[in-house]
Design an enzyme around this catalytic site. Sequence first.
Site, PDB file in Angstrom:
ATOM      1  N   CYS A   1      46.532  34.452  38.841  1.00  0.00           N
ATOM      2  CA  CYS A   1      45.264  33.747  39.260  1.00  0.00           C
ATOM      3  C   CYS A   1      44.685  32.604  38.159  1.00  0.00           C
ATOM      4  CB  CYS A   1      43.990  34.914  39.420  1.00  0.00           C
ATOM      5  SG  CYS A   1      44.767  36.967  40.593  1.00  0.00           S
TER       6      CYS A   1
ATOM      7  N   CYS B   1      34.940  43.632  45.543  1.00  0.00           N
ATOM      8  CA  CYS B   1      36.678  42.759  44.879  1.00  0.00           C
ATOM      9  C   CYS B   1      36.343  41.600  45.948  1.00  0.00           C
ATOM     10  CB  CYS B   1      36.921  44.279  45.916  1.00  0.00           C
ATOM     11  SG  CYS B   1      36.686  45.168  45.943  1.00  0.00           S
ATOM     12  N   SER B   2      37.258  40.649  45.282  1.00  0.00           N
ATOM     13  CA  SER B   2      36.870  39.231  45.749  1.00  0.00           C
ATOM     14  C   SER B   2      37.214  39.182  47.578  1.00  0.00           C
ATOM     15  CB  SER B   2      37.405  38.278  44.909  1.00  0.00           C
ATOM     16  OG  SER B   2      38.111  38.836  44.845  1.00  0.00           O
TER      17      SER B   2
ATOM     18  N   ILE C   1      39.664  38.017  50.154  1.00  0.00           N
ATOM     19  CA  ILE C   1      41.006  37.460  50.427  1.00  0.00           C
ATOM     20  C   ILE C   1      40.696  36.127  50.364  1.00  0.00           C
ATOM     21  CG2 ILE C   1      43.470  37.548  51.419  1.00  0.00           C
ATOM     22  CD1 ILE C   1      43.314  40.809  51.573  1.00  0.00           C
TER      23      ILE C   1
ATOM     24  N   LYS D   1      33.794  36.825  43.808  1.00  0.00           N
ATOM     25  CA  LYS D   1      33.220  37.611  44.717  1.00  0.00           C
ATOM     26  C   LYS D   1      33.312  36.409  46.620  1.00  0.00           C
ATOM     27  CE  LYS D   1      32.084  41.375  46.257  1.00  0.00           C
ATOM     28  NZ  LYS D   1      31.986  40.408  47.324  1.00  0.00           N
TER      29      LYS D   1
ATOM     30  N   HIS E   1      38.347  34.316  47.100  1.00  0.00           N
ATOM     31  CA  HIS E   1      39.353  33.708  45.554  1.00  0.00           C
ATOM     32  C   HIS E   1      40.817  33.424  46.330  1.00  0.00           C
ATOM     33  CE1 HIS E   1      41.362  34.656  41.996  1.00  0.00           C
ATOM     34  NE2 HIS E   1      41.164  35.870  41.949  1.00  0.00           N
TER      35      HIS E   1
END
Lengths: 138, 420
Positions: free
Chosen positions: B93, B242-243, B245, B363, B367
């Site tokens: 990442c 969670c960020s 998809i 977020k 991402h």
Amino acid sequence: MVHPFTAASFNQFLGEHKLMASRCTQCKQTFLPPRAICPNCHSDQMEWVETSGKGTLAAFTSVYVGPTFMNAEGFDRNNPYATGIVELDEGVKISARLTGVDAKNPANIKIGTPMRVEFLDRGEGDAKQTFLAFTPAN
Amino acid sequence: MSNRKLGRGVAMVGAGMCKFGAFADKSSRDLFVEAFQEMRASVDQGFDPNVIENIYIGNFSSDLFEHQGHTAPIMADVVGLTPRPATRIEDACASGGVALRQGVMAIASGLYDVVLVGGTERMTKLPTAEVTDTLGAAGDTLFEIPAGFTFPGFYAAMASAYMHKYGMLPEHLMNVAKKNHDNGALNPKAQFGVTIRDWMQQRIQAALKKGKPAPTWKNESDFLHDDAANPMIAYPLRLFDCSPITDGAACVLLVAEERAREFTDTPIHIIGSGQASDAALHDRADLTALRAAHIAAQDAYAMAGVTARDIRIAEVHDCFTIAEIIATEDLGFFEPGTGFKMAEDGVTARDGAQPINTSGGLKSKGHPVGASGVGQAVEVWKQMRGQAGARQVNRDVPLALTHNVGGTGQTAVVHVYERK
Ligand SMILES: [Zn+2]
């Protein structure tokens, strides 16, 4: 039998229900997972040592959305599993599955809980794989 | 702390990104074309793409996400830049941030004057379980993944250690999500362009429209505690920790400092760059901080000749809410163990004393892993030039920082930017 300091050797030991670490014969540091080269003094003079298999819980989680291989073992959103990091009495830490804890009520799982090693055998014959796990010692 | 210096100055003279989101009909090359076109339009004096000499592309795993390897020459080709050298950079990442650093070094070395740095990732084509598997490849697949760790799981474990050490509660994490959604609601490029409050209202309206009983959340906190609306992913992290998809691409144009005025009167200079690596999570002395991020930041500050106190805004790697809290401590903005209180007190809000992730962060903005680090540079470019629109911070931003993390912190890369 000579065991090179590889993941394959480590997994073979797991299959024999031994949690083995490598120790640098020069600076005497212990490493888990095992390493072929000491990151402390860069010596390649390693030896295998069997760990006590005893330690304490250093970090954990309860996984509700898992990878495909855990889903295949029957875990899912309604049946989460616990995993974490255990610090052994030897001072090294390792990632492992957690058994004997209430994965559905993770707020009750406590860091610092004394843990002991368990070996989870999955599959038969050539397909047999042994996964490292820890369970509360008491 | 190192005292490395750039061989010569490097300036960012253009920056752009496509809208981040889920796009069934776009490949990563389509996304990159959009980002390139926006970057091109952002160069104040205009420029001929033929002046670009070299290309770096941050990309984590086009191989697994799109079954397309060897991505860099494809990206060079779709924007008409072959036969120039084009190299893909993979550091999970942090791929985008490390690609940026490669661009900086290529110019600082004197080898090139004009370098294009891009990042791409097209993730939404795979089902969620396979995305989980693919992201898992950024962990240690021999010793961590067989234990059942996922990426939310790794950061959840860090959160468990942090809660134990500093007394943080899962509720504290929600402050980060609320703040980043507030910022992202003002960012037209964000995947989630809504506040959590608006999200709740949309859910209620959708239920009413279908003739179903409407949810009865009293406030955001109520919504965020609802197991159905905000399900647990890996305790203590829920969906809104969670960020997402994401499909997305971003790019920036770097040039030798002495040539910056050919492109713009308002270049943004990259005056500090630091990068570090680390072992798997279980092999670290401290599970509540990222050593690599701390070292990368110290090196970047030393190169720039500044301290954390001088940084006006920062885009940090909030792949999970806990990651932002830890980042604000690793970067030296706050003392270890106090980041969650600063988030609670609004210090990191857009109008706070130390604004963090004015773009909405990973977020809310999204991402697309290999593009995220370059997307961060796009945000500081806009904020430092006063072009961030509705989310423009209410103060001058002469110094800014980006912080991009790969995996659980096996890679960290930090850049410091100055508008001179
Ligand atoms: Zn040694």
